[in-house]
Design a protein around this motif. Structure first.
Motif, PDB file in Angstrom:
ATOM      1  N   LEU A   1       0.841  -1.185   0.000  1.00 22.06           N
ATOM      2  CA  LEU A   1       0.000   0.000   0.000  1.00 22.06           C
ATOM      3  C   LEU A   1       0.884   1.246   0.000  1.00 22.06           C
TER       4      LEU A   1
ATOM      5  N   CYS B   1     -12.491   4.075  -2.178  1.00 22.03           N
ATOM      6  CA  CYS B   1     -12.481   3.752  -3.608  1.00 22.03           C
ATOM      7  C   CYS B   1     -12.232   2.260  -3.831  1.00 22.03           C
ATOM      8  N   THR B   2     -12.419   1.459  -2.780  1.00 23.84           N
ATOM      9  CA  THR B   2     -12.252   0.010  -2.893  1.00 23.84           C
ATOM     10  C   THR B   2     -13.236  -0.537  -3.917  1.00 23.84           C
TER      11      THR B   2
ATOM     12  N   TRP C   1     -12.810   4.788 -12.698  1.00 23.45           N
ATOM     13  CA  TRP C   1     -11.519   4.191 -13.024  1.00 23.45           C
ATOM     14  C   TRP C   1     -11.257   4.358 -14.514  1.00 23.45           C
TER      15      TRP C   1
ATOM     16  N   VAL D   1      -2.615   1.319 -10.303  1.00 23.22           N
ATOM     17  CA  VAL D   1      -2.590  -0.086  -9.940  1.00 23.22           C
ATOM     18  C   VAL D   1      -2.485  -0.922 -11.209  1.00 23.22           C
TER      19      VAL D   1
ATOM     20  N   SER E   1      -4.247   5.644  -1.541  1.00 24.33           N
ATOM     21  CA  SER E   1      -3.592   4.421  -1.082  1.00 24.33           C
ATOM     22  C   SER E   1      -4.216   3.240  -1.816  1.00 24.33           C
ATOM     23  N   LEU E   2      -3.403   2.482  -2.506  1.00 24.82           N
ATOM     24  CA  LEU E   2      -3.883   1.330  -3.272  1.00 24.82           C
ATOM     25  C   LEU E   2      -2.720   0.400  -3.584  1.00 24.82           C
TER      26      LEU E   2
ATOM     27  N   ILE F   1      -9.621  -4.558  -5.454  1.00 22.41           N
ATOM     28  CA  ILE F   1      -8.628  -3.494  -5.300  1.00 22.41           C
ATOM     29  C   ILE F   1      -8.961  -2.676  -4.049  1.00 22.41           C
TER      30      ILE F   1
ATOM     31  N   CYS G   1      -8.708   0.361  -1.680  1.00 21.24           N
ATOM     32  CA  CYS G   1      -8.331   1.716  -2.093  1.00 21.24           C
ATOM     33  C   CYS G   1      -8.998   2.759  -1.184  1.00 21.24           C
ATOM     34  N   THR G   2      -8.234   3.750  -0.773  1.00 22.82           N
ATOM     35  CA  THR G   2      -8.765   4.930  -0.088  1.00 22.82           C
ATOM     36  C   THR G   2      -8.099   6.164  -0.688  1.00 22.82           C
TER      37      THR G   2
END
Length: 375
Positions: A35, A120-121, A87, A157, A50-51, A65, A67-68
């Motif tokens: 991360l 954003c997961t 995305w 990613v 963060s991803l 995925i 994601c924040t």
């Protein structure tokens, strides 16, 4: 109802595809989740994300995925739950996924949480090789809050789609994760594991607000090759609803249980044919090489699982070694071949061919070879 199975492997030695199965489940490689919090607006470090740097998925499965994100505080009043979370594929100008219509883009799936939670997961479903590539996140809210999180390569990613089956190697630590949605918190679902090797296996279970998760952790051995692990989700709604998803493991391992047999079995008579056969349990398949102990140093006699000797005579007597080898290791086995004369009886006389019993043995203390012949 959605149920996903993820797999993570602590010791990764190979990620080739294998035609062993068609795995319709989700693959999550936790070992690649490094991360990263990346500042993308100069020294302010206000817009960041963060991803994972890289995630892997099986063809026909889904990819998850985590994601924040964060935004510059001057735009905090513009961020509402109606903001679009999108995305894009690197180099493309059209969104491949949009939270406002999650099932209409090139990638279909689900984005979790809300925009105000800065979540954003995302899960993408039914991925294939055409989805390989780098992806970045974009936020579109009211006012001036519209931002692409792609200013550095680390804010993207990489999605890698593997073949139909993921290969694990004996001795690796593997985690199977099964998850299902919680539709009614007052009547939560249950998750149970079973396998074709063991009737029931226990997983470590926990839940969050939206999902029930069960992790099955173990070290794989050759006994797990070709074993189906099945996760069963049971929902107690108006009526009991059960869904199952399975994972067929393909385990690679070094040769085991290598053995040699003589055919036909029993006494080997001079002038007859004899076949020495070698077998071994291994994945991937082994190559076989034959040696004789009369050769110093040992030189290969023949390759292949079978060694056939036609019209045998006493000079063929001796110990024969079979070596089974694949990329994970080598194992040997041997057999002693003793060719004896064929005794024939005529009308008036008894004729016996010279009997050679060739015993080749090694003195373990002196390293000498002894030759004994009976006439």
């Amino acid at each position: 109802m959605l149920i996903c199975i993820f797999l993570s492997q602590a010791t990764v030695t190979e990620s080739k595809s294998n035609k062993c199965c068609r795995c319709l489940f989700c693959l999550l490689t936790l070992y690649s989740f490094f991360l990263l919090s990346v500042c993308v607006l100069g020294f302010l470090c206000s817009f960041n994300i963060s991803l994972p740097k890289r995630v892997e998925a099986l063809k026909g499965s889904c990819v998850f995925i985590p994601c924040t994100f964060d935004i510059d505080q001057q735009y905090k009043d513009d961020l509402t739950d109606s903001a679009k979370r999108m995305w894009f594929k690197a180099g493309g100008s059209t969104a491949v996924f949009n939270s406002s219509s999650p099932n209409t883009g090139l990638l279909k799936g689900e984005i979790f949480g809300t925009a105000t939670q800065k979540n954003c997961t995302t899960r993408f479903d039914n991925v294939d090789q055409s989805h390989d590539g780098s992806y970045y996140f974009r936020l579109e809210a009211s006012g001036k809050l519209q931002y692409n999180y792609k200013e550095t390569t680390y804010s993207q990613v990489q999605i890698a789609v593997l073949g139909e089956c993921h290969i694990v190697v004996e001795g690796s630590s593997v985690s199977l994760r099964c998850s299902t949605k919680i539709f009614c918190p007052s009547r939560p679902p249950s998750l149970t594991w079973s396998s074709s090797l063991i009737e029931s296996v226990a997983g470590q279970q926990y839940q969050n607000q939206t999902e029930l998760i069960s992790d099955l952790n173990f070290t794989v051995s050759h006994r797990h090759h070709g074993v189906n692990f099945t996760c069963t989700a049971t929902h107690q709604l108006q009526k009991q609803n059960t869904t199952k998803r399975s994972r067929l493991l393909s385990v690679q391992y070094a040769p085991k249980n290598t053995s040699v047999r003589i055919n036909p079995a029993g006494l080997v008579l001079e002038g007859r044919s004899v076949t020495l056969s070698c077998s071994s349990d291994a994945n991937p398949a082994v190559t076989y090489t034959w040696y004789r102990d009369t050769e110093r140093p040992l030189n290969p006699v023949q390759t292949g699982p079978n060694l056939t000797i036609n019209n045998t005579d006493p000079t063929h007597s001796g110990r024969y070694y079979c070596t089974a080898k694949n990329k994970h290791g080598t194992q040997n086995s041997s057999v002693l071949l003793d060719v004896q004369c064929d005794v024939r009886v005529s009308h008036l006389s008894f004729t016996c061919c010279t009997i050679y019993r060739l015993w080749l043995s090694q003195d373990s203390s002196h390293g000498h070879i002894f030759l004994a012949a009976d006439v």
